[in-house]
Motif scaffolding. Structure first.
Motif, PDB file in Angstrom:
ATOM      1  N   UNK A 170       0.841  -1.203   0.000  1.00 22.85           N
ATOM      2  CA  UNK A 170       0.000   0.000   0.000  1.00 22.85           C
ATOM      3  C   UNK A 170       0.865   1.237   0.000  1.00 22.85           C
ATOM      4  N   UNK A 171       1.906   1.221   0.858  1.00 26.21           N
ATOM      5  CA  UNK A 171       2.795   2.380   0.889  1.00 26.21           C
ATOM      6  C   UNK A 171       3.522   2.566  -0.428  1.00 26.21           C
ATOM      7  N   UNK A 172       3.974   1.431  -1.006  1.00 26.23           N
ATOM      8  CA  UNK A 172       4.701   1.504  -2.270  1.00 26.23           C
ATOM      9  C   UNK A 172       3.816   2.086  -3.359  1.00 26.23           C
ATOM     10  N   UNK A 221       1.195   3.893  -3.150  1.00 29.65           N
ATOM     11  CA  UNK A 221       0.807   5.274  -2.919  1.00 29.65           C
ATOM     12  C   UNK A 221       1.784   6.252  -3.555  1.00 29.65           C
ATOM     13  N   UNK A 222       3.074   5.979  -3.333  1.00 27.50           N
ATOM     14  CA  UNK A 222       4.068   6.894  -3.872  1.00 27.50           C
ATOM     15  C   UNK A 222       4.320   6.657  -5.348  1.00 27.50           C
TER      16      UNK A 222
END
Lengths: 635, 225
Positions: B67-69, B71-72
């Protein structure tokens, strides 16, 4: 802390593996997650519309309502959700801010409602993204102007207890306040018209005398015109003096444009009175009468439109300047070309380049008097290019001026532009402060962290929890990462002031110290007062003090850094050639601090008193200077 | 000579085309067409189960990471510029571009100029869930830029300088010009057993295993996720 990329923090911490084999010092302990809970979904019920998001998403911005514990006030136990009685449409923008890190302004929303929602949720509007910021600012400005207009209307309400002077000034400024003011307004207007008319009619030739010479009316009916002129000037003088008397700030009134126009309008008459006898200056006297035409500008007090035209011209000064500049350039170019093109033809009127200026101006403004025409073919070609380009050059800045006029016609722009410039500076300053706040956050927390380190040794766990609660887990992990970097490179982060100071003092350190090994340790004598605060306290008796000498610094004055809790004394052992003492402790600062164990500065040297230069040489070659320097924090 | 002529001809045709477009008022056409090139390259990772087998992360951890990956990097791959931008946000005071470049090289195992989610997770798995030897190997890989099995002084100097650059200008004590070089010297003194000017993988691992500080710091990575 870069909250936008909080999810990448584990990656950044993993990347620190590259530093570990290289570092010579042990790494600090990593912060642990005290209550490690899996990420959970939060339901936000805004006036019936349900939004769901991860708790981590909201925790990204801990100084807003949703990111802090303030949202617990809105928690509904029965439905296990957070209920907000606010506008769901604006809430969309607010929630997207948490998700993407960018705040957008929905154009369909009223600016006031939007501002209210932002302040409710604790978000400053300055962080609106660049894509929406212009629109936001424009709407804000319009709204403020509207408010100002409302204020102006309210101003007309009569305030009680106004002095005679103030009443008069209000009467002058706004003729609708009383009947007297209205009468005065119309009388002055009438006399301005009369005066202008007189000046015009003076020069009309009226009737022929038998001498077959036409004389202007002014010379025929000298007395009548003179009386008329005198009357008008009297009225204007009286009006000017009355305005001067009533003005709240006479100096500012005298500097204003309208009063200058008034003065210029009546001065020629008085100068003429004084100088009628002298024949030499009568020529100049005649020229002075030209200035009587300025009386027509007095009408601008009576007409809002004229004033606005004046404002427009002033605000479009740059466009007008551009117009003038481009015209000048074009005139010079075309005049030169025409002159050389027409040089060949006989009896050409283009005798010189300045003479061609007249032709170029007349052609470019499409006047075409016809007193100068090109005769050669080349001249005609260039002349036609000249007239075509003239249309273009003049047509380009005109729409800008027109749009300006229409804009100013609706609002009064001058004061708002000034205020907008101030807000731009304030916005940039606030963004800059919050950005430096991020990088300074580590420094601040370091000081606080060392503060809490000491507390851990002596105090109970409640205070420890209280202090560490101020830092979110993300922040503490990020700070741990930066701490590891410091340990790897053996340097510490400092802020600008400390750096400049230590740099200056490093430069000042040109005196040879007694021990040659010290000269190889750079930066050691940097006396940075508040950057590094290492606590040395504990059961060291005061008797170990005699190794350290406290003397006053030779010349330094150290600026006060904005540290509330800690101040440091920086002491060097005796065997250096310099010892300096930094800011003295503010003894009464915290006499009753929570931990209660430390009230005085206790100084001790970590090295045995009999330090010899040879021992110093065995220090690690990285020049880690803290060994020789004792820094003490005292509360 | 014919090469010259060909170039002249090409330029001439370009000028005529320009003039024609000027007359017909379609000068802007070219730039508009170029914009519609498909510039987004999407990449989807393999299934969650497969990744779970290949790495040592649990399903939940992989979910959080992805999810973090995503997002960016909505397009699924990170290129070096984005990588540098993200990394620099953690170090506002200094310049982390150089170190981020080395990291990128280390993560990009198939050398195609972009780091996909698989590369990302494989690298993280070694660092965060691998044995100490794995981690040391990974660190050695990071230092060894040309992957020849030994670290020269120049390579180490590059790495060291990039680390020191991250500190920025405002440090205490003031950052000296020679600080990275001195650090490299001390590193080689410690690591280079046979004094041949390079540090091989065996020397590296051996020295690190004997060093208390390094062993302890390697254990820091156990609790990152």
């Amino acid at each position: 802390m870069a909250t936008g990329v909080a999810a990448w923090l584990p990656f950044a911490r993993a990347a620190a593996i590259g530093w570990m084999p290289v570092a010579n010092l042990p790494m600090p302990i990593a912060p642990t997650e005290k209550n490690k809970r899996a990420d959970e979904l939060i339901i936000l019920n805004v006036s019936g519309r349900r939004f769901e998001t991860w708790r981590n998403t909201l925790d990204r911005y801990p100084d807003t309502l949703l990111g802090s514990s303030e949202k617990e006030f809105f928690y509904n136990e029965d439905t296990k959700e957070y209920f907000f009685d606010r506008d769901p449409d604006v809430f969309r923008a607010v929630l997207n801010f948490y998700r993407t890190g960018k705040l957008h302004y929905p154009r369909s929303e009223c600016i006031l409602a939007y501002d209210e929602e932002l302040s409710f949720f604790g978000i400053i509007p300055e962080i609106i993204g660049d894509c929406c910021y212009e629109e936001y600012k424009d709407r804000r400005r319009e709204n403020q102007e509207r408010l100002m207009d409302d204020d102006e209307d309210k101003k007309d309400a009569k305030l009680p207890n106004m002095t005679f002077r103030e009443t008069m000034w209000r009467a002058f400024e706004n003729p609708h306040t009383s009947t007297m003011a209205l009468v005065f307004y119309y009388v002055t207007g009438f006399f301005i018209a009369i005066s202008v008319l007189t000046n015009v009619v003076e020069t009309v030739p009226c009737g022929t005398t038998p001498n077959t010479k036409e004389v202007p009316c002014g010379e025929r009916y000298t007395v009548a015109f003179f009386c008329m002129d005198t009357a008008c000037v009297l009225i204007f003088t009286v009006e000017y003096l009355m305005r001067l008397f009533a003005a709240p700030s006479r100096y500012r009134f005298m500097r204003s444009v309208m009063s200058i126009i008034d003065v210029v309008a009546i001065l020629p008459y008085y100068i003429g009175l004084v100088m009628t006898n002298n024949e030499d200056v009568s020529g100049a006297f005649v020229t002075l009468r030209v200035f009587r035409v300025f009386r027509i500008f007095k009408f601008s007090r009576h007409s809002q439109g004229l004033r606005i035209l004046g404002y427009t011209l002033k605000s479009c000064a740059s466009e007008l300047g551009f117009l003038l500049f481009s015209l000048t350039m074009a005139i010079i170019i075309f005049a030169t070309v025409m002159f050389y093109a027409e040089k060949g033809s006989t009896s050409s009127k283009f005798t010189s380049i300045p003479a061609s200026f007249w032709y170029t101006i007349v052609t470019m403004t499409t006047l075409g008097y016809g007193d100068m025409v090109p005769k050669t073919i080349a001249g005609k070609i260039f002349g036609s290019i000249c007239s075509l380009s003239g249309v273009l050059v003049i047509a380009l800045p005109v729409p800008v001026i027109v749009s300006n006029f229409s804009r100013i016609y609706h609002q009064n722009q001058r004061a708002d532009k000034r205020r907008a410039q101030k807000m731009q500076k304030a916005r940039l300053a606030r963004i800059r402060i919050s950005k430096t706040g991020n990088s300074n956050a580590f420094l601040h927390s370091k000081r606080n962290g060392l503060f809490s380190d000491a507390l851990e040794l002596t105090s109970s766990t409640e205070e420890e929890q209280q202090l560490s609660k101020n830092q979110s887990l993300l922040e503490s992990q990020h700070h741990h990462l930066l701490h590891c970097l410091e340990k790897t490179t053996n340097h510490k982060f400092a802020d600008e002031q400390c750096y400049e100071q230590s740099y200056l003092e490093g430069a000042l350190h040109s005196y040879p110290s007694r021990s040659p090994s010290f000269s190889s340790q750079e930066g050691m004598t940097g006396t940075c007062c508040t950057c590094c605060s290492k606590r040395n306290h504990g059961p060291f008796p005061n008797s170990s003090m005699p190794t350290c000498l406290l003397t006053n610094p030779p010349s330094h004055t150290h600026p006060h850094h904005n540290l509330q809790e800690l101040s440091t004394i920086h002491i060097q052992p005796l065997n250096t050639s310099r010892s300096s003492l930094n800011m003295l402790v503010d003894e009464p600062a915290r006499p009753n601090c929570q931990s209660g164990t430390i009230t005085t500065a206790i100084i001790s040297s970590p090295m045995p008193p009999a330090t010899t230069p040879e021992v110093d040489a065995h220090l690690p070659p990285t020049g880690f200077a803290l060994q020789n320097v004792v820094k003490v924090s005292a509360m | 000579m014919s090469h010259c002529r060909k170039r002249c001809k090409r330029q001439l045709t370009k000028v005529f085309r320009l003039f024609y477009r000027f007359l017909t008022g379609t000068l802007e056409k070219d730039s508009v067409e170029d914009d519609f090139e498909l510039s987004t390259v999407c990449h989807r990772p393999e299934g969650l189960d497969k990744l779970q087998e290949q790495t040592k992360f649990t399903k939940k951890e992989l979910q959080v990471l992805y999810r973090g990956f995503k997002n960016e990097c909505p397009c699924g791959v990170v290129n070096e510029e984005t990588f540098k931008t993200i990394y620099s946000q953690f170090f506002p005071q200094g310049d982390s571009g150089a170190y981020a470049h080395f990291l990128f090289e280390a993560f990009d195992t198939n050398k195609n100029g972009s780091v996909s989610f698989e590369d990302f997770v494989f690298g993280l798995s070694i660092i965060l869930r691998g044995t100490i030897n794995d981690r040391l190997n990974w660190a050695f890989n990071l230092y060894d830029q040309n992957k020849d099995g030994c670290i020269t002084k120049e390579e180490m100097m590059d790495i060291m300088k990039s680390i020191y650059d991250m500190m920025g200008k405002y440090t205490y004590p003031c950052m000296h010009e020679e600080a990275p070089r001195e650090h490299v010297e001390s590193f080689f003194q410690k690591m280079d057993r046979n004094n041949d000017g390079v540090v091989t993988i065996d020397e590296f691992i051996e020295t690190c295993q004997k060093d208390e500080n390094i062993m302890q710091s390697m254990q820091l990575f156990d609790n990152v996720i």
